[in-house]
Design a protein around this motif. Structure first.
Motif, PDB file in Angstrom:
ATOM      1  N   GLN A 381      49.879  43.416  45.688  1.00 41.01           N
ATOM      2  CA  GLN A 381      50.352  43.988  46.949  1.00 41.01           C
ATOM      3  C   GLN A 381      51.152  45.274  46.719  1.00 41.01           C
ATOM      4  O   GLN A 381      51.082  46.199  47.528  1.00 41.01           O
ATOM      5  CB  GLN A 381      51.195  42.955  47.698  1.00 41.01           C
ATOM      6  CG  GLN A 381      50.403  41.756  48.206  1.00 41.01           C
ATOM      7  CD  GLN A 381      49.344  42.132  49.210  1.00 41.01           C
ATOM      8  OE1 GLN A 381      49.607  42.830  50.178  1.00 41.01           O
ATOM      9  NE2 GLN A 381      48.114  41.689  48.961  1.00 41.01           N
ATOM     10  N   GLN A 384      48.554  47.874  46.134  1.00 42.01           N
ATOM     11  CA  GLN A 384      47.869  48.161  47.387  1.00 42.01           C
ATOM     12  C   GLN A 384      48.685  49.137  48.222  1.00 42.01           C
ATOM     13  O   GLN A 384      48.142  50.106  48.791  1.00 42.01           O
ATOM     14  CB  GLN A 384      47.639  46.860  48.150  1.00 42.01           C
ATOM     15  CG  GLN A 384      46.745  46.993  49.369  1.00 42.01           C
ATOM     16  CD  GLN A 384      46.292  45.645  49.884  1.00 42.01           C
ATOM     17  OE1 GLN A 384      45.788  44.821  49.119  1.00 42.01           O
ATOM     18  NE2 GLN A 384      46.462  45.406  51.179  1.00 42.01           N
ATOM     19  N   GLU A 389      47.558  51.645  51.323  1.00 42.88           N
ATOM     20  CA  GLU A 389      47.000  50.584  52.147  1.00 42.88           C
ATOM     21  C   GLU A 389      48.099  49.634  52.606  1.00 42.88           C
ATOM     22  O   GLU A 389      49.107  49.461  51.921  1.00 42.88           O
ATOM     23  CB  GLU A 389      45.940  49.813  51.354  1.00 42.88           C
ATOM     24  CG  GLU A 389      44.789  50.688  50.871  1.00 42.88           C
ATOM     25  CD  GLU A 389      43.850  49.942  49.942  1.00 42.88           C
ATOM     26  OE1 GLU A 389      44.041  48.723  49.759  1.00 42.88           O
ATOM     27  OE2 GLU A 389      42.934  50.581  49.391  1.00 42.88           O
TER      28      GLU A 389
END
Length: 441
Positions: A381, A384, A389
């Motif tokens: 995460q 990301q 994102e």
């Protein structure tokens, strides 16, 4: 794990990759009780940022940077008056949104219109105050709070508390996703009466059984553990196969990025966040949610104040006094030699690792599969977000994030553990004394 990877998942100050991620989630910043009294104002530190939390004369909550934008004086010593927080240095006055209302020593009354103190959105639910330190939309609004049981239950059915830990947030969180440790660290040699178990972890009987959880942990210390990804993080299923063919089933959750959701009893759950103060210390914030009768808040508070002192929720035992360790007690009476409160046991386990655990030296086993899965998720995460994102979002409104489901109970011989826990959770929610949202299982 390399030192660089360890830094990536532990350091949360502004500008760090982890800090950027955690600022995309609502963070507990205080217990509502902390703003009771004649002066409802508190200096707080959150994710390495120095802030001031206050309630104005109209009851509105504000959270602003601690340094006055005039010349940097400490607003934690400000006056609560005239609709906001006034700096004692030159009398500049700020409302809960950071708008400057007055600069009284300036001859031009419009001068204050050019001044703005950085302010952060706050929300209050169930005796807990949450802060949003991340980006907001074009209207200056943060995302809604997620639709968790603890945030949708009536206040009468939720009790909030917190406690200080002298270590990094991550090792404090990881103890909650380790099902095997409870058979050892929290081992009780005797089973307490059920009527003495209220508000205490691992002291109640399991659902659909008169079997004390203490007995299960003590006598079945090699559980079968499975981990599955969910819309809100991870679901951990822990099975202990009992004599006679029954199966003890315990469902717990990692609520990404920094909370876990676990059962306290057959009708009460705990949602507990681990929130960085800075890189070397944190608070745990817990919301105890009852699906049956209202929570006995005075008793719950009294129980926890036996271990913690006010106003800063500091533990009475810790690194400074060897966590109350008594070798004679360990030899004769308890497994740890640190009393019978599991909060002390967990506190020793995480603080004794050092203020930031050196994960380059650890040797993980199969029982650590949830910790491994979580670290993979956390690093994924972070990367990301670095690519621009959006990270995993907890849903708002009554959808997938409601819950998550948690229980410990005993599935009869011949019953599928998976079918058992889903039926038991559905039954708990259907029989609740408040309007619990439907949970897709």
């Amino acid at each position: 794990m390399t030192p660089e990877q360890n830094d990536l998942i532990t350091l949360s100050k502004p500008g760090t990759p982890l800090g950027d991620l955690l600022r995309r989630y609502w963070q507990p910043v205080a217990i509502s009780d902390e703003l009771e009294g004649a002066r409802p104002l508190k200096a707080v530190k959150l994710l390495g940022q120095d802030l001031v939390l206050f309630r104005d004369e109209a009851g509105q909550l504000g959270l602003v940077d601690r340094d006055c934008p005039h010349r940097g004086a400490d607003l934690a010593f400000g006056r609560l008056e005239d609709g906001g927080l006034r700096c004692p240095f030159h009398g500049w006055l700020f409302d809960v949104n950071g708008k400057c209302l007055e600069t009284p020593a300036e001859p031009n009354p419009a001068f204050c219109n050019r001044i703005r103190q950085k302010a952060y959105p706050v929300r209050e639910r169930g005796g807990m105050i949450f802060a949003w330190l991340g980006p907001v939309d074009e209207n200056g609004e943060p995302p809604a709070l997620p639709a968790l049981d603890c945030l949708t239950a009536p206040d009468s059915h939720v009790f909030s508390f917190k406690g200080y830990l002298d270590c990094n947030w991550l090792q404090a969180l990881e103890v909650g996703m380790d099902p095997a440790h409870a058979s050892f660290l929290h081992r009780y040699f005797e089973d307490a009466e059920a009527d003495a178990s209220y508000g205490k972890q691992f002291r109640a009987h399991s659902t659909d059984s008169d079997l004390p959880m203490t007995k299960v942990l003590r006598e079945y210390d090699c559980p079968e553990i499975a981990v599955a990804s969910t819309d809100s993080g991870l679901r951990i299923t822990t099975l202990r196969h009992l004599d006679g063919g029954d199966t003890h089933v315990r469902i717990t959750n990692v609520l990404f990025p920094q909370a876990f959701v676990i059962p306290l009893s057959s009708t009460m759950t705990i949602t507990q966040w681990h929130v960085p103060i800075d890189d070397h210390s944190c608070y745990w914030y817990a919301m105890f949610t009852s699906f049956a009768e209202p929570v006995d808040k005075p008793l719950m508070r009294e129980q926890r104040l036996q271990l913690y002192t006010l106003p800063d929720y500091m533990p009475r035992v810790g690194r400074h006094n060897d966590w109350g360790f008594d070798p004679a007690e360990q030899r004769m009476r308890t497994f740890t030699g640190m009393g019978e409160d599991i909060n002390v046991h967990d506190q020793w386990a995480v603080e004794s690792q050092g203020r930031i655990q050196d994960r380059t030296r650890e040797h993980l086993g199969t029982t650590d599969k949830a910790i491994v899965a979580y670290r993979v998720m956390l690093i994924g995460q972070i990367k990301q977000l670095q690519k621009g994102e959006s990270p995993l979002a907890l849903a708002a409104g009554g959808d997938a994030a409601t819950g998550p489901a948690t229980i410990d109970g005993v599935a009869p011989a011949g019953t599928s553990p998976d079918s058992y826990w889903r039926e038991a959770v559905s039954r708990l929610r259907a029989e609740a004394s408040w309007d619990v949202p439907v949970l897709a299982l």
